[in-house]
Design an enzyme around this catalytic site. Structure first.
Site, mmCIF file in Angstrom:
data_model
loop_
_atom_site.group_PDB
_atom_site.id
_atom_site.type_symbol
_atom_site.label_atom_id
_atom_site.label_comp_id
_atom_site.label_asym_id
_atom_site.label_seq_id
_atom_site.Cartn_x
_atom_site.Cartn_y
_atom_site.Cartn_z
ATOM 1 N N MET A 115 41.178 35.941 36.923
ATOM 2 C CA MET A 115 39.678 36.260 37.283
ATOM 3 C C MET A 115 39.389 37.297 38.278
ATOM 4 O O MET A 115 38.151 37.600 38.706
ATOM 5 C CB MET A 115 38.659 34.991 37.262
ATOM 6 C CG MET A 115 38.678 34.073 36.265
ATOM 7 S SD MET A 115 38.684 34.911 34.703
ATOM 8 C CE MET A 115 39.199 33.740 33.333
ATOM 9 N N CYS A 116 40.549 37.789 38.952
ATOM 10 C CA CYS A 116 40.244 38.707 40.037
ATOM 11 C C CYS A 116 39.987 40.006 39.330
ATOM 12 O O CYS A 116 40.580 40.418 38.637
ATOM 13 C CB CYS A 116 41.524 38.970 40.924
ATOM 14 S SG CYS A 116 41.707 37.609 41.988
ATOM 15 N N HIS A 117 39.147 40.894 39.876
ATOM 16 C CA HIS A 117 39.109 42.330 39.713
ATOM 17 C C HIS A 117 39.718 43.003 40.043
ATOM 18 O O HIS A 117 40.437 43.145 41.130
ATOM 19 C CB HIS A 117 37.469 42.626 40.091
ATOM 20 C CG HIS A 117 36.211 41.875 39.557
ATOM 21 N ND1 HIS A 117 35.995 40.672 40.131
ATOM 22 C CD2 HIS A 117 35.685 42.220 38.599
ATOM 23 C CE1 HIS A 117 35.043 40.366 39.367
ATOM 24 N NE2 HIS A 117 34.538 41.292 38.349
ATOM 25 N N MET A 160 41.493 37.142 48.318
ATOM 26 C CA MET A 160 42.577 36.973 47.399
ATOM 27 C C MET A 160 43.723 37.916 47.286
ATOM 28 O O MET A 160 45.091 37.681 47.348
ATOM 29 C CB MET A 160 42.248 37.120 45.781
ATOM 30 C CG MET A 160 41.399 35.706 45.532
ATOM 31 S SD MET A 160 42.017 34.051 46.051
ATOM 32 C CE MET A 160 43.445 34.106 45.043
ATOM 33 N N GLU A 161 43.627 39.429 47.697
ATOM 34 C CA GLU A 161 44.527 40.260 48.007
ATOM 35 C C GLU A 161 45.455 39.872 49.080
ATOM 36 O O GLU A 161 46.556 40.114 49.261
ATOM 37 C CB GLU A 161 43.884 41.443 47.943
ATOM 38 C CG GLU A 161 43.283 42.072 46.708
ATOM 39 C CD GLU A 161 42.257 41.354 46.087
ATOM 40 O OE1 GLU A 161 41.931 41.738 44.986
ATOM 41 O OE2 GLU A 161 41.604 40.882 46.925
ATOM 42 N N ASP A 174 63.786 35.062 48.652
ATOM 43 C CA ASP A 174 64.588 35.635 47.503
ATOM 44 C C ASP A 174 65.763 36.437 48.341
ATOM 45 O O ASP A 174 67.013 36.264 47.834
ATOM 46 C CB ASP A 174 63.841 36.620 46.671
ATOM 47 C CG ASP A 174 64.848 37.289 45.648
ATOM 48 O OD1 ASP A 174 65.477 36.576 44.968
ATOM 49 O OD2 ASP A 174 64.786 38.456 45.568
#
Length: 163
Positions: free
Chosen positions: A75-77, A115-116, A130
Site C-alpha cells: 500500500m506504499c505510494h 517506510m522508505e 547475505d
C-alpha cells in the site's frame, strides 16, 4: 484512532488517495543493526570478504530498497526521493561486534518516507548477512525502528528514548 483509511467501502484493502494532501518536504531517519562475529568484522574492515566490499554493496542495496519500497510494501505510494543516505557505525566490545545502520530519506511530496527509511535499513542489514553468511550463519539482525520524521499533516515525530 478514527476510521481506517486503508479500507474501501467493502472492507477490502486499498491504497489511500493522497491527491488532496499538501506537498511538503518530508524526511525520515531509521536505524537498525546486525551483530557479527570477530572474523566477519575483521574481514569487512580489511576488505577481504570473498563477495567483495560488504559495506559498499550493502549501502547500494539500502538506497535501491528505499527507491523501490512501493514494490515491497503493497500500500506504499511510489515516491520520487530527493535523497537517501546510509551511514554505518561499529560498536565493538568484549566479544561483540555490532554494525549500526542509519538510513536518512528525503522527498518533497504528498506522503511521508518512513517506510522508505525502514526498508532501506532492513535491506542493508540483509545484504550484510547475505555477503557474510558463508563464514557464520549465526549473525543477528537487531531492532529496526523509526528515529524521527518531519513534514506532513501528522507533524514531526522524534523518538524520545534513543536506542
Amino acid at each position: 484512532m478514527g476510521s481506517f483509511t486503508h479500507f474501501n467501502e467493502q472492507g477490502r484493502a486499498k491504497m489511500v488517495d493522497i491527491t488532496e494532501k499538501q506537498e511538503t518536504v518530508r524526511t525520515a531517519v531509521a536505524k537498525g543493526s546486525i551483530q557479527v562475529n570477530k572474523e566477519i568484522y575483521e574481514g569487512v574492515q580489511a576488505g577481504k570478504m570473498k563477495k567483495g566490499d560488504v559495506l559498499s554493496v550493502a549501502q547500494v542495496a539500502g538506497v535501491m530498497a528505499a527507491k523501490n519500497t512501493s514494490q515491497w510494501i503493497p500500500m506504499c505510494h511510489p515516491l520520487a526521493l530527493s535523497g537517501v543516505n546510509i551511514h554505518f557505525d561499529w560498536e565493538i566490545s568484549e566479544g561483540s561486534h555490532i554494525l549500526h545502520i542509519e538510513a536518512a530519506v528525503k522527498t518533497k511530496g504528498s506522503t511521508g518516507v518512513e517506510m522508505e527509511a525502514l526498508t532501506a535499513v532492513s535491506a542493508t542489514a540483509l545484504t550484510v548477512y547475505d555477503m557474510c553468511k558463508a563464514i557464520d550463519k549465526g549473525m543477528i539482525i537487531g531492532e529496526t525502528y523509526l528515529v524521527e520524521k518531519t513534514g506532513g499533516k501528522s507533524g514531526d515525530f522524534k523518538r524520545e528514548t534513543p536506542r
